[in-house]
Design a protein around this motif. Structure first.
Motif, short mmCIF file in Angstrom:
data_model
loop_
_atom_site.label_atom_id
_atom_site.label_comp_id
_atom_site.label_asym_id
_atom_site.label_seq_id
_atom_site.Cartn_x
_atom_site.Cartn_y
_atom_site.Cartn_z
N ARG A 309 0.83 -1.21 0.00
CA ARG A 309 0.00 0.00 0.00
C ARG A 309 0.86 1.26 0.00
O ARG A 309 1.97 1.26 0.54
N GLN A 310 0.35 2.32 -0.61
CA GLN A 310 1.07 3.59 -0.64
C GLN A 310 1.17 4.15 0.78
O GLN A 310 0.17 4.26 1.49
N VAL A 311 2.39 4.50 1.18
CA VAL A 311 2.64 5.04 2.52
C VAL A 311 2.84 6.55 2.40
O VAL A 311 3.78 7.00 1.74
N THR A 312 1.97 7.31 3.05
CA THR A 312 2.05 8.77 2.94
C THR A 312 2.30 9.46 4.28
O THR A 312 2.35 10.68 4.35
N ASN A 313 2.43 8.67 5.36
CA ASN A 313 2.77 9.27 6.65
C ASN A 313 3.68 8.32 7.41
O ASN A 313 3.66 7.10 7.19
N TRP A 314 4.44 8.87 8.34
CA TRP A 314 5.46 8.10 9.05
C TRP A 314 4.85 7.00 9.92
O TRP A 314 5.51 5.98 10.17
N GLY A 315 3.64 7.16 10.36
CA GLY A 315 3.03 6.15 11.20
C GLY A 315 2.80 4.82 10.49
O GLY A 315 2.69 3.77 11.14
N ASP A 316 2.75 4.84 9.16
CA ASP A 316 2.51 3.61 8.39
C ASP A 316 3.77 3.03 7.76
O ASP A 316 3.70 2.06 7.01
N VAL A 317 4.92 3.62 8.05
CA VAL A 317 6.17 3.13 7.46
C VAL A 317 6.50 1.74 8.01
O VAL A 317 6.54 1.54 9.23
N PRO A 318 6.72 0.74 7.13
CA PRO A 318 7.02 -0.61 7.61
C PRO A 318 8.38 -0.69 8.29
O PRO A 318 9.30 0.05 7.95
N PHE A 319 8.52 -1.60 9.23
CA PHE A 319 9.73 -1.74 10.04
C PHE A 319 10.97 -2.01 9.19
O PHE A 319 12.07 -1.54 9.48
N VAL A 320 10.81 -2.76 8.11
CA VAL A 320 11.94 -3.13 7.26
C VAL A 320 12.62 -1.90 6.66
O VAL A 320 13.80 -1.94 6.29
N THR A 321 11.89 -0.78 6.59
CA THR A 321 12.45 0.46 6.07
C THR A 321 13.69 0.88 6.85
O THR A 321 14.61 1.50 6.29
N PHE A 322 13.73 0.52 8.13
CA PHE A 322 14.85 0.91 8.99
C PHE A 322 15.86 -0.21 9.19
O PHE A 322 16.96 0.03 9.69
N VAL A 323 15.49 -1.44 8.83
CA VAL A 323 16.41 -2.57 9.00
C VAL A 323 17.53 -2.52 7.97
O VAL A 323 18.71 -2.67 8.31
N LEU A 324 17.18 -2.30 6.70
CA LEU A 324 18.20 -2.27 5.66
C LEU A 324 19.22 -1.14 5.86
O LEU A 324 20.44 -1.38 5.78
N PRO A 325 18.80 0.09 6.17
CA PRO A 325 19.79 1.14 6.42
C PRO A 325 20.73 0.84 7.59
O PRO A 325 21.84 1.38 7.66
N ALA A 326 20.29 -0.02 8.52
CA ALA A 326 21.13 -0.35 9.68
C ALA A 326 22.42 -1.03 9.27
O ALA A 326 23.39 -1.06 10.04
N ILE A 327 22.48 -1.54 8.05
CA ILE A 327 23.72 -2.15 7.56
C ILE A 327 24.86 -1.13 7.55
O ILE A 327 26.03 -1.48 7.66
N GLY A 328 24.48 0.15 7.42
CA GLY A 328 25.49 1.20 7.42
C GLY A 328 26.30 1.25 8.70
O GLY A 328 27.48 1.62 8.69
#
Length: 409
Positions: A309-328
């Motif tokens: 689904r289209q995500v237009t606000n931060w409350g709906d951002v899926p958790f995986v969005t932050f898992v991949l950047p953690a590789i940094g």
């Protein structure tokens, strides 16, 4: 100490301007796709305009910068990059963004060799070199985080056809001007480089740089640099597009969320400075490789579970969005640590040549990584494409093991 701090601060500020410009490529790729309506492969040429220019300019002129002067090189770098920034909003066409990244790449080649060479002049030990370079690179990554938010501020999430994002470049041109004024008043003693460059023909300096290539430690080192940047740019450049096309985030949130990757790298570099003296650089890097592989191993399955689904606000951002950047966080110590280990072992007069080779292979790695991910995205439009980055991680770990053996020989 005050003079050293002031000089390091100015070097960090000038270098940070290029962090914002260079690492905007992922955002500009996304905006080029939705605003200029180019396809993924065409948009990926922006990475080539940036990185191939860096590679060619570094290879040709790196060894000559001590003769020209580090400070003058930095001023030229900022002037060239500033001109490219002004061009983008004036022309308002896709080729202008290509020209801008050409100017940015040209300027960055001058800036990076100059800054790294200046660190060599300011350092009297390996520890000092590692500390200064670590601070400068940490500031660089902090500016990368700022880059995403600066561009996101100018992006209109309600109108993909809006040209408001082009106004970002007026701000960036102003930053180039401010950084140039700071460099102009910076105090740094280049006499050691000037004395060694005096009377040495340009051809000799170039041959000395090429001579470094035949050394086995240099060969393994530049391969390691290539592989690291291959991974970093392959992820960093396309992370906004991954967030948008695979996780359903709208353009503005996709760009903002991608800044977590740079933030993780900045945090990782600060933390690495606290633990490297306790565990040793080799053990630290081996642990980092394991952490990177684990994250890449779990992200594709997590992304597949996203409902799309289209995500237009931060409350709906899926958790995986932050898992991949953690590789940094795990990637963070690798690049500056390998650089400090090798650069601090050679005289300052020869560092410019080696830095030139570092920049060349970094640029080639960035272009190869971005291009490969672009092609794989076209063939495999899912997060499974991330599995392909496990191979360069394994090869980078092997190169690090080999480099350690050569360093101990």
């Amino acid at each position: 100490m005050t003079g050293l701090f002031a000089t390091a601060a100015i070097l960090s500020a000038a270098y940070a301007v290029f962090a914002i410009l260079l690492n905007s490529v992922g955002t500009v790729i996304l905006q080029s796709i939705v605003y200029f309506r180019v396809d993924n492969v065409t948009a990926s040429t922006l990475e080539a305009f940036k990185d191939l220019t860096i590679a060619v300019v570094s290879f040709i002129i790196a060894a000559q910068l001590p003769r020209f002067g580090l400070k003058r090189s930095m001023l030229a770098a900022l002037a060239i990059a500033g001109a490219g920034c002004v061009l983008v909003p004036l022309a308002d066409v896709f080729w202008a963004t290509q020209a801008m990244f050409f100017c940015t790449g040209f300027g960055f080649a001058l800036m990076k060799v100059s800054v790294y060479s200046a660190v060599g002049l300011l350092s009297d030990s390996t520890a000092t070199h590692a500390r200064l370079l670590g601070i400068i690179e940490a500031v660089f990554m902090t500016a990368v985080v700022a880059s995403a938010w600066i561009f996101a501020y100018f992006i209109d999430p309600t109108d993909a056809a809006s040209s408001s994002w082009l106004d970002t470049y007026w701000l960036l041109a102003a930053l180039c001007l401010v950084a140039g004024l700071l460099v102009a008043v910076m105090q740094i003693d280049e006499s050691r480089l000037a004395e060694e460059a005096e009377g040495k023909p340009a051809s000799v300096a170039f041959r000395e740089m090429i001579a470094l290539v035949v050394l086995r430690v240099t060969q393994i080192f530049v391969v390691g640099v290539f592989l690291y940047v291959f991974i970093e740019q392959g992820l960093g450049t396309w992370l906004p597009t991954i967030n948008h096309q695979m996780l359903g985030l709208d353009g503005q949130i996709a760009v903002q969320a991608a800044s977590a990757f740079a933030l993780a790298i900045a945090a990782g570099r600060f933390c690495a400075g606290l633990v490297v003296t306790r565990v040793g650089w080799f053990a630290l890097l081996m642990g980092c490789f394991v952490g990177m592989a684990l994250i890449l191993g779990v992200v594709p399955s997590m992304a597949a579970a996203v409902d799309g689904r289209q995500v237009t606000n931060w409350g709906d951002v899926p958790f995986v969005t932050f898992v991949l950047p953690a590789i940094g966080f795990f990637m963070a110590p690798i690049y500056p640590t390998l650089n400090s280990v090798v650069l601090s072992s050679i005289p300052p007069a020869k560092q410019a040549g080696l830095i030139g080779l570092i920049v060349v292979f970094s640029a080639l790695g960035g272009t190869a990584g971005s291009r490969m991910v672009a092609e794989l995205f076209s063939a495999i439009p899912s997060a499974d494409v991330l599995y392909s980055l496990l191979l360069p991680i394994i090869l980078l770990a092997a190169a690090t093991v080999w480099l350690r053996r050569l360093a101990q020989a």
